[in-house]
Write an enzyme that holds these catalytic residues in place. Structure first.
Site, PDB file in Angstrom:
ATOM      1  N   GLY A 165       0.825  -1.201   0.000  1.00  0.00           N
ATOM      2  CA  GLY A 165       0.000   0.000   0.000  1.00  0.00           C
ATOM      3  C   GLY A 165       0.855   1.245   0.000  1.00  0.00           C
ATOM      4  O   GLY A 165       2.086   1.201  -0.098  1.00  0.00           O
ATOM      5  N   GLN A 166       0.204   2.414   0.109  1.00  0.00           N
ATOM      6  CA  GLN A 166       0.878   3.705   0.044  1.00  0.00           C
ATOM      7  C   GLN A 166       0.231   4.630   1.058  1.00  0.00           C
ATOM      8  O   GLN A 166      -0.984   4.750   1.109  1.00  0.00           O
ATOM      9  CB  GLN A 166       0.754   4.305  -1.364  1.00  0.00           C
ATOM     10  CG  GLN A 166       1.387   5.669  -1.531  1.00  0.00           C
ATOM     11  CD  GLN A 166       2.876   5.595  -1.853  1.00  0.00           C
ATOM     12  OE1 GLN A 166       3.332   4.593  -2.379  1.00  0.00           O
ATOM     13  NE2 GLN A 166       3.605   6.646  -1.525  1.00  0.00           N
ATOM     14  N   GLY A 167       1.005   5.267   1.904  1.00  0.00           N
ATOM     15  CA  GLY A 167       0.483   6.215   2.870  1.00  0.00           C
ATOM     16  C   GLY A 167       1.184   7.546   2.737  1.00  0.00           C
ATOM     17  O   GLY A 167       1.975   7.775   1.802  1.00  0.00           O
ATOM     18  N   GLY A 168       0.883   8.475   3.684  1.00  0.00           N
ATOM     19  CA  GLY A 168       1.510   9.781   3.636  1.00  0.00           C
ATOM     20  C   GLY A 168       3.011   9.689   3.840  1.00  0.00           C
ATOM     21  O   GLY A 168       3.780  10.514   3.360  1.00  0.00           O
ATOM     22  N   PHE A 169       3.459   8.678   4.583  1.00  0.00           N
ATOM     23  CA  PHE A 169       4.879   8.466   4.853  1.00  0.00           C
ATOM     24  C   PHE A 169       5.604   7.970   3.607  1.00  0.00           C
ATOM     25  O   PHE A 169       6.717   8.391   3.316  1.00  0.00           O
ATOM     26  CB  PHE A 169       4.993   7.445   5.992  1.00  0.00           C
ATOM     27  CG  PHE A 169       6.395   7.213   6.474  1.00  0.00           C
ATOM     28  CD1 PHE A 169       6.860   7.849   7.608  1.00  0.00           C
ATOM     29  CD2 PHE A 169       7.251   6.342   5.817  1.00  0.00           C
ATOM     30  CE1 PHE A 169       8.150   7.620   8.076  1.00  0.00           C
ATOM     31  CE2 PHE A 169       8.535   6.116   6.274  1.00  0.00           C
ATOM     32  CZ  PHE A 169       8.986   6.765   7.406  1.00  0.00           C
ATOM     33  N   GLY A 170       4.958   7.108   2.862  1.00  0.00           N
ATOM     34  CA  GLY A 170       5.575   6.515   1.686  1.00  0.00           C
ATOM     35  C   GLY A 170       5.032   5.121   1.450  1.00  0.00           C
ATOM     36  O   GLY A 170       4.077   4.690   2.107  1.00  0.00           O
ATOM     37  N   PRO A 171       5.613   4.339   0.509  1.00  0.00           N
ATOM     38  CA  PRO A 171       5.121   2.993   0.217  1.00  0.00           C
ATOM     39  C   PRO A 171       5.482   1.999   1.306  1.00  0.00           C
ATOM     40  O   PRO A 171       6.465   2.172   2.027  1.00  0.00           O
ATOM     41  CB  PRO A 171       5.818   2.646  -1.108  1.00  0.00           C
ATOM     42  CG  PRO A 171       7.073   3.453  -1.079  1.00  0.00           C
ATOM     43  CD  PRO A 171       6.738   4.723  -0.363  1.00  0.00           C
ATOM     44  N   ASP A 210      -3.752  10.651  15.052  1.00  0.00           N
ATOM     45  CA  ASP A 210      -4.158  10.279  13.682  1.00  0.00           C
ATOM     46  C   ASP A 210      -4.858   8.922  13.693  1.00  0.00           C
ATOM     47  O   ASP A 210      -4.585   8.050  12.868  1.00  0.00           O
ATOM     48  CB  ASP A 210      -2.943  10.242  12.751  1.00  0.00           C
ATOM     49  CG  ASP A 210      -3.347  10.298  11.272  1.00  0.00           C
ATOM     50  OD1 ASP A 210      -4.499  10.684  10.972  1.00  0.00           O
ATOM     51  OD2 ASP A 210      -2.512   9.944  10.413  1.00  0.00           O
TER      52      ASP A 210
END
Length: 815
Positions: free
Chosen positions: A504-510, A622
Site C-alpha cells: 500500500g501507500q500512505g503519507g509516509f511513503g510505500p 491520527d
C-alpha cells in the site's frame, strides 16, 4: 444394579461418539443421517427436486434450502428407501440396496478389515484404518459439482491424471454431466471449464497470487484460491478461508456455469456473487485465431491490426470461429520463399488484454530480454511480460484473446514492418525541426551550465545536512535500543522493492512485504523523498513505538538509516487495515457484529495503554480506520505513530501551530485552535466507532444536502428516534440490536462538540462492558449540521469548490 447402569452409560457414550461415524456395525440406513461434530455438515439419503430416486449426499446441516456439496452414488440411484451406507468386509465404504447389491464403493484396493468413516466439520468424509489411523480414502478426492473450503483439485503433469469437479446432468439428475472444472498445468497453470474435452472457458495463467485473466481478482481476499506444486510435478488448486464464519462455495451448474455463492447470515440465504463465463467474450475462442473480443463493442469481435478475416462471409454473418489471418508475411517468411528481406519486424502492443492460450514460460529475467528472445526466433509470434510469471512466449496461433477495461496484461504481437505506424517525414520538415531543435539545445546548454553550478552548491549543502542528521539519528536510535537492519538485507527481503510486494501507500511513503533469511515475514515502510513527512516524523515514530509493548499496538522490529534512505520494519499484518474490510461491499460480510465488537474493544484497550497504562502518556493524533491493522485472526493493532505526541507526567493538553491528522477524524478544538489532549483521540475513536457500526465512511455524506458527515447523519437519526437507520444492514440482527444501539450512543458521546463533555477512554471501556449501565444522552455533536445561513446556491458553489481527499494532512497552519 450398578453394573447395569455402567453398561447403559457406556452404551450411551458409544452412541454419542458414533453420531458422526460409520462402521460395519453402525451404518446409515435411509432415512437416517449422521452429523459432523460441530453440526456443520450432514450425511444422509435425499431425493433431488422432481425425482423419486434416492442418493447418498453431504450438505450444510443448518442452512435452507438444502445445498448438496457431494453425492456418492451419482450414476446408480436407489429406486426405493431400502438403501444403506456401511463398511464392507474388505474395509471399503459402500452404498447397498435392499438386495445387498453394491451401488457405490470407495474402491480402496489396499483396504483393511478394520476401518471406519467419519464426517469432518469441513464437509470431508474420511475413511481411516482404525488400527494405524491412516487415511485410506476421502470424499474430497472424488468431488461432485461443488468446491468448498479446504477442498483440492489436483493435476499430475507426468501421468495426466486430474481431480475434477463435474456437473449434474440436470437439476433433478446428479449423474455425471458433460461439464467439468479443473487445473491444467502443462504450460503455465490455469483453470478451465470443459464441455466433454472441449474448453469453454479459461482463467488465464496463474502469477503466484491471482489468475490474470479474471479482472478484479484480489490475492488478499479472505476467501480465495491458491495453487501449490510439489517436486513430483503435481499441481493442486486449493480453496482457502482465513475466517471460519465465512461460508462460501463454488458450484458447477448443469449448464456449464461456475457460480460463486456465500451464506449471508443477516438475510439467512445464499447470495450469488458472480459466475464464469460472465459474458460472450468469456467463451473460449469466441473470435477465433488472431481475433479480439470486446464486450463493449458491436460486433464484439474484430481482427488485430495487421490481420483480416479468414472467411469474410462467415465474419459478416457474425460467425467468427474461423478467425483472422495476416495481411503481410513476416521477414522470416519472405526470406524462406525467396523474397526480399526488407526491414525487420516489429511488435504491436495490445494493452489490458486476456493473454492467449498456449503460452510457454521463458527464463528471461527482464522484459527487454523477453522481447529479444522473441525477436531472435522466427517461430515466436508474440510475447508478454507479467510480474510473478515473467516472460511468456507464443509459437502457435493466438487464441482466446479479449480486451478488458482495466487489469489483464500487455501483449506484444509480431507484425511485418509495413503494418506498423512508421510514417516518413519530408526533408523540409526535418530541416525545419533541426533548426528549431538546435536553437533549443543551445538555450538548454546555457541553462544547464548555470543549474550545474547551483546544483553543486546545493549537493554540498545537502551532504553536510545528511551527515548531521545521521549523527543525530544514531544518538536517538542508540537511546531507543532498536535493532538496525542494513539496506542490502531489506533490499533482498523485498526482492529489490518489487512492485508485486507492495502492500500500500500512505503519507509516509510505500509499504512493502518482505521475508527475512530466517523466514519471518515483515512489512517495510519506506520514507518517500516526495513525502510531506520527514526526519521529525520518522524519529518520532521510532522513539515512541520502540518503548511500547501491547497486544493491540503494532510491533516495530527495527529500522534502517543509510544515506537518504529511512525505513521502518514492522511485524507483517496479512489482512492489511480495517478500512479494506469495513468499506468493501463483499469483505465487510466477514465482519459480523461479534467480530466488530472485538475490534472496537481491542482499539479501546490499545488507547487505554497509550493514555494511562504505558510509562509514557501518548496522544496518537491520527486514529482512523486505515491506521488500524488486522492480524491473521482479525485482531486490531493501532499503527502509524509518526504524528503521536508524548505528554509529561502532569500535562493534560498541549497547543500546536502545526495541525496534523486526517479531516473527518480531527476534533473541533484541535482542527480550529490547535489544542489537543486525550479527548482528541476520544473524538477520533468516536468517529471510528460510528463507522464500524454503520459500515460507512464519515466522508461518504459529502454530497448530502441534509448532513455533511456520518456524525451529522447519526446525530440527526438519534434525535429523530431512528437509530436503526445508522446500523450497517450486514450486522442488523435483533439479537444484537441493544448492544449495537449502545455502541452508537457511546460513539455520539465521544464526538460531542465540547472536549469536557466527552468520556475518557477508561470510561468508554466501562460503558462498552456494561459496567456503567445507564448511559447519558449525548449533547450536540461536532460538525453535525450544515450552516443554516447557506442557501442552496451557496451550497452548490461549495460543492464545486471543494473536494474530498483521503490522504493524511501533515502540515496545516491552525486558525
Amino acid at each position: 444394579m450398578v453394573a447395569l447402569l455402567l453398561l447403559l452409560c457406556f452404551f450411551c457414550l458409544q452412541l454419542g461418539a458414533a453420531r458422526d461415524t460409520i462402521t460395519s456395525s453402525q451404518y446409515v440406513k435411509d432415512p437416517d443421517a449422521i452429523v459432523s461434530a460441530g453440526n456443520k455438515f450432514k450425511l444422509g439419503f435425499f431425493s433431488p427436486v422432481n425425482s423419486t430416486n434416492r442418493y447418498v449426499g453431504i450438505w450444510f446441516s443448518s442452512f435452507t434450502p438444502i445445498t448438496r456439496v457431494w453425492v456418492a452414488n451419482r450414476n446408480k440411484p436407489l429406486n426405493d428407501s431400502s438403501g444403506v451406507m456401511t463398511i464392507s468386509g474388505d474395509g471399503n465404504l459402500v452404498v447397498l440396496n435392499g438386495q445387498k447389491e453394491t451401488l457405490w464403493s470407495s474402491n480402496v484396493s489396499n483396504g483393511v478389515s478394520n476401518s471406519s468413516a467419519r464426517l469432518m466439520d469441513d464437509g470431508n468424509l474420511v475413511l481411516r484404518d482404525i488400527g494405524s489411523g491412516n487415511r485410506l480414502w476421502e470424499s474430497f478426492q472424488e468431488p461432485s459439482d461443488t468446491m468448498i473450503t479446504n477442498m483440492r483439485l489436483t493435476a499430475k503433469v507426468r501421468t495426466g491424471e486430474k481431480t475434477l469437479l463435474s456437473s449434474w446432468r440436470s437439476p433433478s439428475d446428479p449423474s455425471i454431466g458433460t461439464f467439468s472444472v479443473g487445473i491444467d498445468p502443462v504450460r503455465i497453470p490455469q483453470c478451465f471449464i470443459w464441455n466433454h474435452s472441449h474448453p469453454i472457458y479459461r482463467t488465464g495463467p496463474w502469477n503466484g497470487q491471482v489468475f490474470i485473466g479474471i479482472p478484479g481478482m484480489n490475492s488478499v481476499n479472505i476467501n480465495g484460491f491458491d495453487i501449490e506444486q510439489d517436486g513430483n510435478g503435481t499441481f493442486t488448486l486449493i480453496l482457502n478461508s482465513a475466517n471460519e464464519s465465512y461460508i462460501g462455495s463454488f458450484v458447477l451448474s448443469y449448464d456449464g456455469n461456475f457460480n460463486e455463492l456465500y451464506w449471508d447470515y443477516g438475510k439467512e440465504e445464499w447470495v450469488y456473487v458472480g459466475r464464469l463465463p460472465n459474458d460472450e467474450c468469456d467463451v473460449y475462442g469466441k473470435c477465433g485465431s488472431f481475433g479480439i473480443c470486446n464486450a463493449k463493442y458491436s460486433p464484439i469481435c474484430s481482427c488485430m491490426k495487421g490481420f483480416e478475416p479468414k472467411d469474410a462471409d462467415e465474419w459478416n454473418s457474425r460467425n467468427w470461429t474461423s478467425g483472422c489471418v495476416r495481411r503481410r508475411p513476416m521477414q522470416c517468411e519472405r526470406i524462406q520463399y525467396g523474397g526480399e528481406p526488407g526491414k525487420e519486424d516489429g511488435f504491436l502492443k495490445l494493452r489490458t488484454v486476456k493473454v492467449p492460450d498456449f503460452a510457454d514460460r521463458s527464463l528471461a529475467v527482464s522484459e527487454q530480454t523477453c522481447r529479444e528472445n522473441c525477436m531472435n526466433n522466427c517461430s515466436c509470434i508474440a510475447y508478454a511480460y507479467y510480474t510473478g510469471i515473467r516472460c511468456m512466449l507464443w509459437w502457435e496461433n493466438l487464441t482466446d484473446i479479449r480486451k478488458f477495461p482495466s487489469g489483464g496484461a500487455d501483449l506484444y504481437v509480431r507484425l511485418a514492418y509495413s503494418e506498423l505506424d512508421n510514417r516518413t517525414t519530408s526533408m523540409k520538415v526535418i530541416i525545419g525541426l533541426t533548426v528549431v531543435v538546435g536553437a533549443i539545445i543551445s538555450a538548454i546548454c546555457v541553462f544547464c551550465m548555470w543549474r550545474r553550478i547551483a546544483h553543486y552548491r546545493e549537493r554540498k549543502k545537502r551532504s553536510m545536512k545528511i551527515l548531521l542528521d545521521e549523527s543525530m539519528m544514531q544518538d536517538d536510535l542508540n537511546q531507543a535500543k532498536l535493532p538496525l537492519l542494513s539496506l542490502p538485507k531489506l533490499v533482498a527481503a523485498t526482492n529489490n522493492f518489487d512492485i508485486a510486494n507492495k502492500l500500500g501507500q500512505g503519507g509516509f511513503g510505500p509499504v512493502y512485504k518482505g521475508r527475512l533469511p530466517d523466514g519471518q515475514e515483515i512489512a517495510v515502510k519506506r520514507l518517500s523523498r516526495a513525502s510531506g513527512q520527514g526526519l521529525e516524523e520518522f524519529m518520532n515514530e521510532v522513539v515512541v513505538i520502540s518503548k511500547l509493548q501491547h497486544r493491540n499496538l503494532v510491533r516495530l522490529l527495527g529500522c534502517c538509516v543509510e544515506g537518504e534512505e529511512k525505513m521502518l520494519v514492522y511485524e507483517y499484518m496479512p489482512n492489511k487495515s480495517l478500512d479494506a474490510f469495513l468499506f468493501d461491499p463483499l469483505r465487510k460480510q466477514l465482519l459480523d457484529w461479534n467480530k466488530r465488537f472485538d475490534i472496537v474493544d481491542g482499539i479501546c484497550r490499545g488507547l487505554l495503554y497509550l493514555h494511562r497504562d504505558s510509562r509514557l502518556k501518548i496522544i496518537h493524533r491520527d486514529l482512523k480506520a486505515s491506521n488500524i491493522l488486522l492480524d491473521e485472526n482479525l485482531n486490531p493493532k493501532i499503527s502509524d505513530f509518526g504524528m503521536a505526541r508524548i505528554f509529561g507526567g502532569n500535562e493534560d493538553q498541549a497547543n500546536t501551530i502545526r495541525v496534523v491528522g486526517t479531516y473527518g477524524y480531527m476534533s473541533p478544538e484541535y482542527a480550529i485552535q490547535g489544542r489537543f489532549s486525550e479527548k482528541s483521540d476520544v473524538f477520533s475513536f468516536g468517529v471510528l466507532l460510528l463507522e464500524i457500526a454503520s459500515g460507512r465512511k464519515n466522508t461518504s455524506f459529502y454530497d448530502c444536502e441534509q448532513v455533511s458527515s456520518l456524525i451529522g447523519f447519526a446525530w440527526k437519526s438519534w434525535n429523530e428516534g431512528n437509530i436503526g437507520a445508522i446500523v450497517d444492514p450486514v450486522i442488523s440482527n435483533p439479537s444484537f440490536e441493544v448492544e449495537v444501539f449502545r455502541c452508537i450512543n457511546i460513539g455520539l458521546l465521544c464526538v460531542q462538540e465540547l472536549a469536557r463533555d466527552r468520556p475518557t477512554i477508561s470510561t468508554v471501556i466501562s460503558m462498552l462492558n456494561s459496567e456503567i449501565v445507564d448511559l447519558p444522552a449525548p449533547k450536540q455533536s461536532a460538525f453535525a449540521e450544515r450552516f443554516s445561513y447557506l442557501d442552496k446556491e451557496s451550497s452548490e458553489q461549495n460543492k464545486q469548490r471543494y473536494s474530498i481527499n483521503n490522504v493524511s494532512i501533515t502540515a496545516l497552519e491552525a486558525r
